[in-house]
Design a protein around this motif. Structure first.
Motif, mmCIF file in Angstrom:
data_model
loop_
_atom_site.group_PDB
_atom_site.id
_atom_site.type_symbol
_atom_site.label_atom_id
_atom_site.label_comp_id
_atom_site.label_asym_id
_atom_site.label_seq_id
_atom_site.Cartn_x
_atom_site.Cartn_y
_atom_site.Cartn_z
ATOM 1 N N HIS A 108 2.640 -2.712 5.577
ATOM 2 C CA HIS A 108 1.929 -2.702 3.779
ATOM 3 C C HIS A 108 2.618 -2.621 2.991
ATOM 4 O O HIS A 108 2.722 -2.006 1.323
ATOM 5 C CB HIS A 108 0.741 -2.604 4.051
ATOM 6 C CG HIS A 108 -0.084 -3.663 4.541
ATOM 7 N ND1 HIS A 108 -0.536 -5.317 3.694
ATOM 8 C CD2 HIS A 108 -1.295 -4.394 5.421
ATOM 9 C CE1 HIS A 108 -0.915 -5.771 4.214
ATOM 10 N NE2 HIS A 108 -1.721 -5.315 5.312
ATOM 11 N N ASP B 143 -2.459 -9.989 3.279
ATOM 12 C CA ASP B 143 -3.727 -10.571 3.971
ATOM 13 C C ASP B 143 -4.376 -11.545 3.453
ATOM 14 O O ASP B 143 -4.768 -10.961 2.209
ATOM 15 C CB ASP B 143 -4.584 -8.953 4.127
ATOM 16 C CG ASP B 143 -4.192 -7.729 5.281
ATOM 17 O OD1 ASP B 143 -2.783 -8.092 6.224
ATOM 18 O OD2 ASP B 143 -4.456 -6.532 5.406
ATOM 19 N N GLU C 81 -4.227 -10.430 14.923
ATOM 20 C CA GLU C 81 -4.295 -10.309 12.833
ATOM 21 C C GLU C 81 -4.429 -11.289 12.479
ATOM 22 O O GLU C 81 -3.045 -11.412 11.543
ATOM 23 C CB GLU C 81 -4.257 -8.389 12.286
ATOM 24 C CG GLU C 81 -4.795 -7.412 12.607
ATOM 25 C CD GLU C 81 -4.555 -6.456 11.834
ATOM 26 O OE1 GLU C 81 -3.876 -6.365 11.082
ATOM 27 O OE2 GLU C 81 -4.715 -5.698 12.767
ATOM 28 N N ARG D 161 0.765 -1.186 -0.365
ATOM 29 C CA ARG D 161 -0.250 -0.324 -0.301
ATOM 30 C C ARG D 161 1.109 1.485 0.291
ATOM 31 O O ARG D 161 1.815 1.249 0.644
ATOM 32 C CB ARG D 161 -0.790 0.213 1.111
ATOM 33 C CG ARG D 161 -1.955 -0.611 1.754
ATOM 34 C CD ARG D 161 -2.627 -0.678 3.106
ATOM 35 N NE ARG D 161 -3.549 -1.349 3.250
ATOM 36 C CZ ARG D 161 -3.256 -2.638 3.894
ATOM 37 N NH1 ARG D 161 -3.368 -1.300 5.764
ATOM 38 N NH2 ARG D 161 -4.541 -3.603 4.716
ATOM 39 N N HIS E 177 -2.709 -11.365 9.002
ATOM 40 C CA HIS E 177 -1.563 -10.600 8.563
ATOM 41 C C HIS E 177 -0.394 -11.152 8.982
ATOM 42 O O HIS E 177 -0.442 -11.511 9.806
ATOM 43 C CB HIS E 177 -1.810 -9.193 9.568
ATOM 44 C CG HIS E 177 -0.293 -8.275 9.378
ATOM 45 N ND1 HIS E 177 -0.723 -7.165 7.890
ATOM 46 C CD2 HIS E 177 1.092 -8.001 9.187
ATOM 47 C CE1 HIS E 177 0.278 -6.032 7.772
ATOM 48 N NE2 HIS E 177 1.221 -7.265 8.998
HETATM 49 ZN ZN LIG Z 1 -2.833 -6.158 7.186
#
Ligand SMILES: [Zn+2]
Length: 392
Positions: free
Chosen positions: A200, A207, A254, A168, A257
């Protein structure tokens, strides 16, 4: 009749003559061979004695005498392991923020841009799907993801796992963060990092979602998908945010992730039950004179140690003749990884990956043959050449 019997007698005499000649010939050959062997043996002993005497006289060329003793006596035990010698590779300040062990969290901002990324679309097997076509990962992270997803499909029969987020930009992260703040009435869910503080950005995080009767849902680490918690380390990934490490990572659990750190460190993190923050803190207790020795499941011993960054450039110690990987930590230093069975490669193999700090597989080390200065020169030149192109 008598004529023919005479002829037979003559033939018989010739035969016995031939056999006698043959015996004499063979005996002659054996004696000649024996004499030759004795001669050669004597000559070799003389030569080795002569060289031994030369080296005793102060000849510093020990490689000659060791070579001869190896060749004649064949006793390899006489040739002891050469002592480990050290050289350095020069790393830049930018290299501190590059490599698969970089730490990115609330306290450690990622200020670089990753390079050497590969688009997933068109470069992946059919064992998983993509949420969108435009997704990128660092190339080693993608190669490992492909292997891992193939293995998961082979184990579970499931090929509907979806990769929903990879690399990202800071802008995308900022939008996600603001949306999360708005959706939670200003408090934030604890799942979305601020721009600059998400893994990211690095191209090392992914993910995963799974297909459920009500649509896609983030991996929860249960059922068939518990496979990832147990096996992702074999492919160089760790479940980065777990419930028991929330106080350290600052992120809630998470299970979806996954973060790429490379197979050696992923295994060390998994076996030691560390989170990445704890692992780096532990490695920081080990410098090159006191490396952390990690024995992988495959039986290879790795020396792992920390080198603090020294500003614009840092001379990172590495072992001559052994391959190495150097990764920045994004918190002020470097982590060096040396497989102890490695013997390095020839001078023609560039050490660029190791030196540039990207810590990608296939890294070749400096050569021990050309000596310390030669190896150091090779490493430095390769480093400066590649660090010009790598800015992540
Ligand atoms: Zn993530």
């Amino acid at each position: 009749m008598s004529y023919s019997s005479r002829g037979r007698k003559v033939r018989r005499r010739r035969k016995t003559l031939n056999i006698r000649n043959l015996i004499i010939l063979i005996a002659g050959c054996v004696v000649t061979i024996l004499l030759f062997v004795l001669l050669v043996h004597g000559a070799v002993r003389l030569i080795s004695k002569g060289i031994g005497a030369l080296s005793e006289l102060g000849g510093d060329d020990s490689s000659i005498s060791s070579g001869v003793s190896e060749g004649t006596s064949g006793e390899s035990s006489e040739v002891s392991e050469p002592p480990v010698s050290w050289t350095t590779v020069e790393m830049t300040e930018a290299d501190e923020r590059s490599g698969d062990l970089i730490l990115v969290n609330a306290a450690h901002e990622y200020t670089s841009e990753p390079e050497d990324m590969t688009i997933l679309y068109g470069n992946k097997p059919n064992s998983y799907g993509l949420k969108v076509a435009e997704m990128y990962l660092k190339t080693p992270a993608l190669n490992a993801l492909n292997e891992m997803m193939d293995a998961f499909q082979a184990s579970s029969g499931i090929s509907s796992t979806l990769v929903t987020s990879t690399y990202r930009t800071a802008e995308e992260q900022q939008e996600l963060y603001e949306a999360d703040i708005a959706a939670t009435g200003g408090s934030g869910s604890g799942e979305v990092a601020q721009a600059g503080h998400s893994e990211h950005h690095t191209g090392y995080a992914v993910d995963l979602m799974y297909s459920s009767p009500t649509g896609y849902a983030y991996l929860d680490g249960t059922g068939s998908y518990a496979w990832f918690n147990e096996n992702c380390y074999q492919y160089g990934y760790i479940v980065r945010y777990t419930a028991d490490k929330q106080a350290i990572t600052g992120i809630v659990s998470e299970p979806w992730h996954l973060r790429y750190v490379g197979p050696v460190h992923a295994e060390a993190i998994q076996r030691g039950d560390y989170c990445l923050e704890e692992y780096i803190d532990m490695i920081k207790l080990h410098d090159s004179t006191n490396p952390y020795s990690f024995v992988s499941g495959s039986g290879e011993t790795y020396l792992i140690y920390y080198v603090p960054g020294e500003g614009a450039t840092t001379q990172v110690p590495v072992q001559v003749g052994r391959s190495y990987e150097v990764s920045g930590t994004n918190e002020g230093g470097f982590i060096v990884t040396i497989p102890t069975s490695s013997t390095g490669t020839t001078d023609s193999q560039p050490a660029a990956d190791g030196v540039s700090g990207t810590s990608e597989p296939g890294v070749s080390g400096v050569s021990g043959v050309s000596g310390v200065s030669g190896a150091a020169a090779d490493g430095t030149s390769d480093g400066s050449g590649s660090s010009g192109s790598a800015s992540n």
